[in-house]
Design a protein around this motif. Structure first.
Motif, PDB file in Angstrom:
ATOM      1  N   PRO A  81      53.160  43.280   9.712  1.00 10.73           N
ATOM      2  CA  PRO A  81      53.904  44.350  10.402  1.00 10.73           C
ATOM      3  C   PRO A  81      55.262  43.819  10.662  1.00 10.73           C
ATOM      4  N   THR A 105      56.940  48.864  10.339  1.00  8.63           N
ATOM      5  CA  THR A 105      56.186  49.069   9.051  1.00  8.63           C
ATOM      6  C   THR A 105      55.064  48.132   8.856  1.00  8.63           C
ATOM      7  N   ARG A 107      51.020  47.541   6.344  1.00 11.26           N
ATOM      8  CA  ARG A 107      50.048  48.145   5.607  1.00 11.26           C
ATOM      9  C   ARG A 107      48.755  47.242   6.085  1.00 11.26           C
ATOM     10  N   ASP A 109      49.070  50.769   8.726  1.00 11.14           N
ATOM     11  CA  ASP A 109      50.218  51.000   9.658  1.00 11.14           C
ATOM     12  C   ASP A 109      49.810  50.276  10.813  1.00 11.14           C
ATOM     13  N   ASN A 150      48.670  44.705  13.054  1.00 10.31           N
ATOM     14  CA  ASN A 150      47.593  45.266  12.479  1.00 10.31           C
ATOM     15  C   ASN A 150      46.970  43.968  12.199  1.00 10.31           C
TER      16      ASN A 150
END
Length: 258
Positions: A81, A105, A107, A109, A150
């Motif tokens: 993140p 941002t 991945r 999210d 994340n």
């Protein structure tokens, strides 16, 4: 990695429909893609410094005496993140409305949460990118922390300072008894943002700094009026006035004898 056996005569690695390697021959121009192994048991490539654009299906294609075979692997690229945008520090008058934004941002999210860094604060006060405070109070001033998390890496946090301005409030102003000839002190405590300016009056007459026998000491949250040698003329009613650009307030106190 692609496992092979001695029946295999030809091998190739493809990304979607693009050939990366055919046997030992490199077909792609990307320097990050290298051949790791081309043996009787294994045909493997390596992608260095992986980027999100590398995500997707990769196909190992092998030719045997009988017919071609393919096996497919899907590469999922994870990204730590990162907070890309956050509100600036803000100063607002009590009763106003505040909107804070935190964009991140990553991945997958990232999950975004806001919390108030305060001894009285409990848990999160918002569980998305936006924090709205309606009719803000002085107790809600301080730092607000945005956290983006994340499961790829530790959460990233950034803070925004919210300053709440409010008019002065005198919290302590006590009358004091002092014998003639002794040292006497009158104290006026006031909380305010921005800090209050203090003035002292005896009856209707303003006391000036440096007046004989007196000392006025102003700090951010209090003002101290000191009499070095109290006389009968010093006894009486004193008023402390605390003011800032949002307003003013006053309190009266008495300096009295025995």
């Amino acid at each position: 990695r692609c496992s092979v056996d001695n029946r295999v005569t030809r091998v190739a690695w493809l990304n979607r429909s693009s050939i990366l390697y055919a046997g030992n021959d490199k077909w792609c121009l990307d320097p990050r893609v290298v051949l790791l192994a081309n043996t009787k048991t294994q045909y493997s490539i390596q992608i260095q410094d992986v980027d999100v654009y590398d995500e997707g299906p990769y196909t190992c294609s092998v030719q045997t005496d009988n017919h071609p075979k393919t096996s497919r692997v899907h590469l999922i690229v994870q990204v730590s993140p990162k907070i890309t945008e956050i509100s600036s520090d803000i100063s607002i008058n009590e009763g106003g409305n505040v909107s804070l934004t935190c964009i991140a941002t990553g991945r997958p999210d990232p999950t975004i949460t806001w919390r108030h860094i305060s001894p009285k604060a409990v848990g999160f006060i918002s569980e998305d990118e936006y924090l709205e405070i309606t009719g803000i109070t002085r107790e809600q001033s301080g730092e607000y922390e945005c956290s983006a998390s994340n499961d790829v890496a530790a959460p990233v946090v950034q803070r925004v300072r919210v300053t709440v301005n409010y008019p002065p409030y005198i919290s302590d102003a006590k009358s004091t008894g002092v014998p003639v000839g002794q040292k006497g002190i009158l104290l006026c405590e006031a909380s305010a943002v921005p800090s209050a300016d203090f003035q002292w009056y005896k009856d209707d007459k303003r006391l000036a700094e440096g007046q004989k026998g007196l000392k006025v000491e102003n700090k951010a949250f209090f003002s101290r009026l000191t009499f070095f040698n109290v006389s009968e003329q010093d006894y009486g009613n004193y008023t402390c006035v605390a003011s800032n650009q949002l307003g003013n307030t006053n309190a009266s106190m008495i300096l009295y004898g025995e």
